[in-house]
Design a protein around this motif. Sequence first.
Motif, mmCIF file in Angstrom:
data_model
loop_
_atom_site.group_PDB
_atom_site.id
_atom_site.type_symbol
_atom_site.label_atom_id
_atom_site.label_comp_id
_atom_site.label_asym_id
_atom_site.label_seq_id
_atom_site.Cartn_x
_atom_site.Cartn_y
_atom_site.Cartn_z
ATOM 1 N N LYS A 184 117.968 -35.535 -3.681
ATOM 2 C CA LYS A 184 119.166 -36.303 -4.005
ATOM 3 C C LYS A 184 119.147 -36.521 -5.513
ATOM 4 N N GLY A 185 120.052 -35.966 -6.218
ATOM 5 C CA GLY A 185 120.143 -36.158 -7.653
ATOM 6 C C GLY A 185 119.355 -35.119 -8.446
ATOM 7 N N TYR A 186 119.207 -35.410 -9.754
ATOM 8 C CA TYR A 186 118.563 -34.467 -10.675
ATOM 9 C C TYR A 186 117.553 -35.218 -11.534
ATOM 10 N N GLN A 221 126.173 -42.332 -17.049
ATOM 11 C CA GLN A 221 124.992 -42.899 -16.391
ATOM 12 C C GLN A 221 123.816 -42.848 -17.366
ATOM 13 N N ASP A 233 122.376 -39.032 -10.860
ATOM 14 C CA ASP A 233 123.034 -38.633 -9.609
ATOM 15 C C ASP A 233 123.759 -37.297 -9.787
ATOM 16 N N ALA A 234 124.431 -37.164 -10.931
ATOM 17 C CA ALA A 234 125.231 -35.957 -11.159
ATOM 18 C C ALA A 234 124.403 -34.913 -11.907
#
Lengths: 334, 127
Positions: free
Chosen positions: B54-56, B87, B109-110
């Motif tokens: 989930k996420g980077y 973010q 997240d992105a």
Amino acid sequence: MLLQMAFAECPPPNAANCRAVGCVSRQRSLHLPHLDMNSAALSATPAGSHSTSASDNSVHKSLREYARGVAGGLIFSLPLLFTMEMWWAGFILSPERLLGCVAGTFVLLLGYNRFAGLHEDASWAEVAIDSVEEMGLGLLLSTAILWLLGRIEFGMAASEIVSKIVIEAMTVAIGVSVGTAQLGGASDEANEAADESQSEKEAGFGGQVVIAGCGAILFAANVAPTEEIIMLGIELSPGRLLGIALFSLLLGAVVLYCSDFRGAQRLSPARGPLSIVSGIVVTYAVALLSAAAILWFFGRFDGMHISKIVAQTVVLGLPATLGASAGRLLLQRQ
Amino acid sequence: MKTPHKNWLEWTVFGVGAVLVVATLGFLAFDAATLGSAPPGIEARLGRPQRLKKGYAVPVTVVNHGDATAEGVAIEVTLQRRGRATQSGEFEVAFLPRQSKREGWVVFDADPQAGRLEARVKGFEAP
């Protein structure tokens, strides 16, 4: 343990012969290969065939001494090898301060080896050689342990690696020195030495101060680098600090004069009230000086007000007093 | 002065010990002589973002080029999209010795590749 087993294997020598040099020394050269060259040569007559193994014996004996040294080094310094503040100190402290630490440790080692070391009649040259050996062992040991603990890695800056090793190695070296001298079993060599040198071995006033300093540093160094000392120094009220100082003095008095502590008798033969008071005062003074030296070394005095400097010294003076009194008595060869 | 009688093992240990002690003293003296007085100079370098479940996550290497240790180095990385900070991620390096580096990660997240990452050293303490 080993020694006792070796003795147990011997047939009990009959009482009349047991004291005779020939009998005792033959048993030794058969079962206890840790004589030094001189005594091996002296005892060679009854067991001539063993005289060729004299140098083997002496290597064996050295190996045992080193093994004791390694064990002692770890016993006394393992708490510090597992203390984060020590690793941090490795990269916070300036190289000049570390140089000072090495020099100070070397002086302590010289003093300890001279006044309480394994080789009773050692010349200063031998004492210096022993001290260099112990420092080398300390450097090797602390490198090994720090690497095992992952505190030093190949990618790190050389200064960080060396500083961490050096700062840990100094307590290891003192531990090696104490371990070599203290951890030996009740070997006959020590008994012999005790008989011979009971009188000459009485370290004078200077010697006592040096050994007291060693004990104080060995004990106080374990807590000196921690944040707790600085926290206590800042938080405690003057009244409590006075209490700590009085308690330290009382502790010194109890250990040195009232508790029948091992070796206390020998150290304080004169029992006039004046000598008792001076003994306690000197012990506490050595403790405070040692505490201040360690705290300064760890940079705990940098930018502090004088009242906090004194407070920290008094706080650390408590463990240092224990080292300078009880530690001193334990560090002496009995 | 009498020569101390020692066996080969003791001389060997002494020799090794002497070399180690002299080398250590030499290194410390050299270090002391060449050590400058530059304050901690801290740089944060960003690595290639990696996809997590989930996420980077983006690896950050924090380097101290100065001659003093920095304590509690706060690093902040912001993700900019269309000129706006969408973010940010941050972490703290407990100790950053002189001429040394430490690694850390920030998480978004992105996908950071869709925008622009900016690393900033927020501050640190002198130990």
